[in-house]
Design a protein around this motif. Structure first.
Motif, PDB file in Angstrom:
ATOM      1  N   LEU A   1       0.905  -1.348  -0.432  1.00  0.00           N
ATOM      2  CA  LEU A   1       0.091   0.248  -0.114  1.00  0.00           C
ATOM      3  C   LEU A   1       0.797   1.424  -0.121  1.00  0.00           C
ATOM      4  O   LEU A   1       1.102   2.277  -0.847  1.00  0.00           O
ATOM      5  N   ARG A   2       1.356   1.132   0.523  1.00  0.00           N
ATOM      6  CA  ARG A   2       2.862   2.174   1.174  1.00  0.00           C
ATOM      7  C   ARG A   2       3.780   2.495  -0.632  1.00  0.00           C
ATOM      8  O   ARG A   2       3.554   3.189  -0.778  1.00  0.00           O
ATOM      9  N   THR A   3       3.760   1.080  -1.372  1.00  0.00           N
ATOM     10  CA  THR A   3       4.723   1.450  -1.746  1.00  0.00           C
ATOM     11  C   THR A   3       3.814   1.738  -3.226  1.00  0.00           C
ATOM     12  O   THR A   3       4.337   2.775  -4.391  1.00  0.00           O
ATOM     13  N   HIS A   4       2.525   1.821  -3.163  1.00  0.00           N
ATOM     14  CA  HIS A   4       1.842   2.033  -4.950  1.00  0.00           C
ATOM     15  C   HIS A   4       1.589   3.221  -4.929  1.00  0.00           C
ATOM     16  O   HIS A   4       0.642   3.530  -5.290  1.00  0.00           O
ATOM     17  N   ASN A   5       0.883   4.095  -3.452  1.00  0.00           N
ATOM     18  CA  ASN A   5       0.453   4.813  -2.900  1.00  0.00           C
ATOM     19  C   ASN A   5       1.392   5.884  -2.420  1.00  0.00           C
ATOM     20  O   ASN A   5       1.080   6.261  -1.215  1.00  0.00           O
ATOM     21  N   PRO A   6       2.212   6.340  -2.499  1.00  0.00           N
ATOM     22  CA  PRO A   6       3.872   7.593  -1.891  1.00  0.00           C
ATOM     23  C   PRO A   6       3.105   8.376  -1.302  1.00  0.00           C
ATOM     24  O   PRO A   6       3.365   9.103  -0.418  1.00  0.00           O
ATOM     25  N   GLU A   7       1.837   9.084  -1.879  1.00  0.00           N
ATOM     26  CA  GLU A   7       1.426  10.578  -2.205  1.00  0.00           C
ATOM     27  C   GLU A   7       0.429  10.340  -0.759  1.00  0.00           C
ATOM     28  O   GLU A   7       0.490  11.359  -0.868  1.00  0.00           O
ATOM     29  N   MET A   8      -0.014   9.195  -0.668  1.00  0.00           N
ATOM     30  CA  MET A   8      -0.905   9.112   0.555  1.00  0.00           C
ATOM     31  C   MET A   8      -0.736   9.518   1.472  1.00  0.00           C
ATOM     32  O   MET A   8      -1.169   9.747   3.091  1.00  0.00           O
ATOM     33  N   GLY A   9       1.292   9.166   2.110  1.00  0.00           N
ATOM     34  CA  GLY A   9       1.482   9.246   3.206  1.00  0.00           C
ATOM     35  C   GLY A   9       0.668   9.097   5.354  1.00  0.00           C
ATOM     36  O   GLY A   9      -0.322  10.107   5.643  1.00  0.00           O
ATOM     37  N   LEU A  10       0.650   7.978   5.401  1.00  0.00           N
ATOM     38  CA  LEU A  10      -0.377   7.567   6.035  1.00  0.00           C
ATOM     39  C   LEU A  10       0.345   6.235   6.547  1.00  0.00           C
ATOM     40  O   LEU A  10       1.597   5.514   6.261  1.00  0.00           O
ATOM     41  N   ARG A  11      -0.442   5.964   7.742  1.00  0.00           N
ATOM     42  CA  ARG A  11       0.389   5.049   8.447  1.00  0.00           C
ATOM     43  C   ARG A  11      -0.738   4.051   9.705  1.00  0.00           C
ATOM     44  O   ARG A  11      -1.888   4.668   9.794  1.00  0.00           O
ATOM     45  N   ILE A  12      -0.617   2.672   9.233  1.00  0.00           N
ATOM     46  CA  ILE A  12      -2.172   2.407   9.246  1.00  0.00           C
ATOM     47  C   ILE A  12      -0.947   1.422  11.025  1.00  0.00           C
ATOM     48  O   ILE A  12      -0.002   0.838  11.156  1.00  0.00           O
ATOM     49  N   VAL A  13      -1.814   1.650  12.169  1.00  0.00           N
ATOM     50  CA  VAL A  13      -1.486   1.777  13.244  1.00  0.00           C
ATOM     51  C   VAL A  13      -1.918   0.831  13.986  1.00  0.00           C
ATOM     52  O   VAL A  13      -1.269  -0.106  15.244  1.00  0.00           O
ATOM     53  N   ALA A  14      -2.913   0.421  13.725  1.00  0.00           N
ATOM     54  CA  ALA A  14      -3.603  -1.195  14.345  1.00  0.00           C
ATOM     55  C   ALA A  14      -4.838  -1.881  13.307  1.00  0.00           C
ATOM     56  O   ALA A  14      -4.846  -1.492  12.191  1.00  0.00           O
ATOM     57  N   ILE A  15      -5.125  -2.853  13.357  1.00  0.00           N
ATOM     58  CA  ILE A  15      -5.766  -3.695  12.325  1.00  0.00           C
ATOM     59  C   ILE A  15      -7.094  -4.687  13.588  1.00  0.00           C
ATOM     60  O   ILE A  15      -6.289  -5.598  14.743  1.00  0.00           O
ATOM     61  N   TYR A  16      -7.809  -4.639  13.720  1.00  0.00           N
ATOM     62  CA  TYR A  16      -8.724  -5.715  14.824  1.00  0.00           C
ATOM     63  C   TYR A  16      -9.171  -6.752  13.142  1.00  0.00           C
ATOM     64  O   TYR A  16      -9.945  -5.813  12.864  1.00  0.00           O
ATOM     65  N   ARG A  17      -9.408  -7.552  14.324  1.00  0.00           N
ATOM     66  CA  ARG A  17     -10.081  -8.718  12.659  1.00  0.00           C
ATOM     67  C   ARG A  17     -11.170  -9.339  13.411  1.00  0.00           C
ATOM     68  O   ARG A  17     -11.038 -10.263  14.208  1.00  0.00           O
ATOM     69  N   ARG A  18     -12.065  -9.539  12.742  1.00  0.00           N
ATOM     70  CA  ARG A  18     -13.557 -10.425  13.406  1.00  0.00           C
ATOM     71  C   ARG A  18     -12.400 -12.090  13.081  1.00  0.00           C
ATOM     72  O   ARG A  18     -12.400 -12.329  11.944  1.00  0.00           O
ATOM     73  N   PHE A  19     -13.265 -12.345  14.177  1.00  0.00           N
ATOM     74  CA  PHE A  19     -13.080 -14.434  13.911  1.00  0.00           C
ATOM     75  C   PHE A  19     -14.170 -15.032  14.944  1.00  0.00           C
ATOM     76  O   PHE A  19     -15.187 -14.170  15.720  1.00  0.00           O
ATOM     77  N   ALA A  20     -14.728 -15.722  14.065  1.00  0.00           N
ATOM     78  CA  ALA A  20     -16.293 -16.089  14.539  1.00  0.00           C
ATOM     79  C   ALA A  20     -16.164 -16.599  15.522  1.00  0.00           C
ATOM     80  O   ALA A  20     -15.033 -17.841  16.103  1.00  0.00           O
ATOM     81  N   ASP A  21     -17.544 -16.341  16.326  1.00  0.00           N
ATOM     82  CA  ASP A  21     -17.427 -17.217  17.923  1.00  0.00           C
ATOM     83  C   ASP A  21     -16.523 -16.193  18.916  1.00  0.00           C
ATOM     84  O   ASP A  21     -16.617 -17.141  19.711  1.00  0.00           O
ATOM     85  N   GLU A  22     -15.482 -15.394  18.246  1.00  0.00           N
ATOM     86  CA  GLU A  22     -14.868 -14.831  19.080  1.00  0.00           C
ATOM     87  C   GLU A  22     -15.139 -13.348  19.338  1.00  0.00           C
ATOM     88  O   GLU A  22     -14.896 -12.455  18.002  1.00  0.00           O
ATOM     89  N   PRO A  23     -14.241 -12.874  20.484  1.00  0.00           N
ATOM     90  CA  PRO A  23     -13.945 -11.113  19.356  1.00  0.00           C
ATOM     91  C   PRO A  23     -13.274 -10.714  18.390  1.00  0.00           C
ATOM     92  O   PRO A  23     -12.754 -11.166  18.487  1.00  0.00           O
ATOM     93  N   ASP A  24     -13.311  -9.495  18.109  1.00  0.00           N
ATOM     94  CA  ASP A  24     -12.021  -8.514  17.393  1.00  0.00           C
ATOM     95  C   ASP A  24     -10.762  -9.347  17.936  1.00  0.00           C
ATOM     96  O   ASP A  24     -10.409  -8.812  19.483  1.00  0.00           O
ATOM     97  N   ARG A  25      -9.421  -9.132  16.928  1.00  0.00           N
ATOM     98  CA  ARG A  25      -8.479  -9.665  17.748  1.00  0.00           C
ATOM     99  C   ARG A  25      -7.306  -9.100  17.728  1.00  0.00           C
ATOM    100  O   ARG A  25      -7.514  -8.463  15.914  1.00  0.00           O
TER     101      ARG A  25
END
Length: 487
Positions: free
Chosen positions: A173-197
């Motif tokens: 994402l950073r390579t393809h869109n260098p002009e965006m200037g962003l930092r993804i600092v966290a991802i919370y992922r859904r899993f079946a029958d349990e809280p986001d991790r």
């Protein structure tokens, strides 16, 4: 830190819960003994039964050696008098009052040392209004928080299938869109029958559909970043135009006034059950705000008002169950996005992952404003995230290479816990003068920097961190603490 909290209601409960988790010495004052017993049974704190405007009660609570007084009882007058007593009788260093009246918020002469003795005002209703106002600016976001005077933003967004950035690795994402200037600092992922991790983010982490992605960027680039994560390619943007508000309380009124400041941009309707309150709203609000008497859970009423064309439906009554049902009904009938105001934390947790896009707690919305006064060091802004579990922190680097552990050092040299993520740096902001007045502004505009491992931190840099767990806060504060000498 030793803290006294006046009031064990919803706001006081949330404040106590947050501050106890940081190993503060907490005492709560309230006239309801049963409420205090419940607090004492759940948290490691002390309760004192009595009135916060009684000097003997304050003395029993330990006001003589207290560092911070937070007065958040139901009545403004009680909170203001408590702060004044804390100043005059006990010389409590920092005094914060919850005040609903909007007329006092900017009056330094009334609130200051020679007035009511209040160092800071908090207003949950005003915090909610600002929070929701940001969501109308960034319709793809689940939440938006500002740093460095609004120059930088932290937003969370739900990754949708077909969006350009979804399916890519962060490094791609950073390579393809260098002009965006962003930092993804966290991802919370859904899993079946349990809280986001929580998923730690590095260049190899792939963004998957359904992920809740937390991203930091300059304010100007945020709309494009949110679109890349949430809007399928080729789908036109849908700005917020039509807003339907269920409930005509303080928050609804403040929000309608805020949105009406941009004439012609929004079409606003308020649905309120009480006829007398409808008359009050209609007389106080601009004439282009339509006030309707009715029940927002009524399917026929929603259909008559064109719910399928509503861009943002807001359930803001004082009843959690009504807010939940109104949102579910509105979403089923075609509203683009729905937000429910939820006071009970257990309800807010249950709403996560349902058809309700945003479940918002009033206390959580303003908690960051309080935490900025509790944090040690030169903390400028704090935002409580993920229902109080995570936190975003803006702290200023002070001193020089001899007195600071961070100034003059590369990012990869900082001794930070591995879970802590440096999101961005804002450089070139004015340095406060000796009397609290801003010094002369720098010639160049402040710069928002996405840090790399080789980025060197300079004095007066505003550094924004994402912390997935609040227990990490003390490590960051300690690192930025300036010493007379540092070896």
């Amino acid at each position: 830190m030793k803290i006294i909290i006046l009031g064990a209601g919803r706001v006081g409960f949330s404040v106590a819960e947050s501050l106890v988790s940081e190993r503060n010495d907490i005492t709560v004052i309230d006239q309801d003994a049963q409420r205090l017993r419940e607090l004492e049974s759940r948290f490691d704190l002390r309760g004192v039964v009595g009135s916060g405007i009684d000097p003997q009660v304050l003395a029993e609570a330990g006001a003589a050696d207290t560092d911070l007084l937070i007065a958040c009882a139901a009545l403004d007058e009680t909170n203001l008098v408590c702060c004044k007593l804390g100043q005059l009788l006990f010389n409590i260093p920092t005094r914060i009052a919850r005040v609903r009246s909007s007329g006092l918020t900017d009056d330094e002469a009334v609130l200051g040392k020679d007035g009511l003795g209040v160092d800071a005002i908090i207003c949950p209703e005003a915090s909610l209004t600002r929070y929701i106002g940001k969501l109308t600016e960034y319709p793809e976001a689940l939440q938006v928080r500002a740093f460095a005077g609004g120059r930088a933003c932290l937003a969370s967004v739900r990754a949708r299938p077909g969006a350009p950035a979804v399916g890519l690795r962060i490094g791609e994402l950073r390579t393809h869109n260098p002009e965006m200037g962003l930092r993804i600092v966290a991802i919370y992922r859904r899993f079946a029958d349990e809280p986001d991790r929580f998923v730690r983010c590095d260049g190899g982490t792939r963004i998957e559909p359904g992920d809740e992605v937390f991203v930091l960027s300059a304010r100007e680039t945020l709309p494009g970043i949110l679109a890349a994560l949430h809007r399928p390619e080729g789908q036109p943007a849908r700005p917020v135009r039509r807003v339907l508000i269920a409930g005509g309380g303080r928050v609804a009124m403040r929000l309608a006034e805020l949105l009406a400041e941009q004439p012609g941009r929004f079409h606003i309707k308020i649905v309120e059950v009480d006829a007398k309150r409808c008359m009050e709203l209609a007389s106080a609000l601009p004439e282009d705000v339509l006030v309707l008497q009715g029940d927002a859970t009524d399917e026929n009423l929603l259909d008559d008002e064109g719910i399928e064309d509503v861009d943002l439906f807001l359930a803001l009554t004082n009843d959690d169950e009504n807010n939940i049902m109104a949102c579910l009904q509105a979403k089923r009938m075609g509203a683009a996005r729905v937000l429910a105001l939820i006071n009970r934390r257990s309800y807010a947790d249950l709403m996560h992952g349902t058809q309700i896009d945003i479940a918002l707690s009033p206390a959580q919305a303003m908690l960051g404003e309080l935490l900025a006064h509790v944090r040690r060091g030169d903390v400028q802004a704090v935002h409580s995230l993920r229902r109080g579990v995570a936190e975003a922190l803006e702290i200023v680097a002070r001193g020089d290479r001899k007195s600071s552990r961070v100034v003059g050092r590369r990012v990869d040299e900082l001794r930070l816990p591995p879970e802590v993520n440096i999101g961005l740096i804002v450089r070139g902001l004015p340095v406060p003068g000796e009397n609290g007045e801003p010094a002369e502004s720098p010639a160049a505009e402040p710069e928002v920097i996405i840090p790399r491992s080789h980025t060197v931190i300079e004095s007066n840099d505003h550094v924004v961190f994402f912390l997935p767990n609040k227990r990490l806060v003390q490590d960051v504060e300690k690192l930025f603490r300036v010493s007379a000498t540092f070896f």
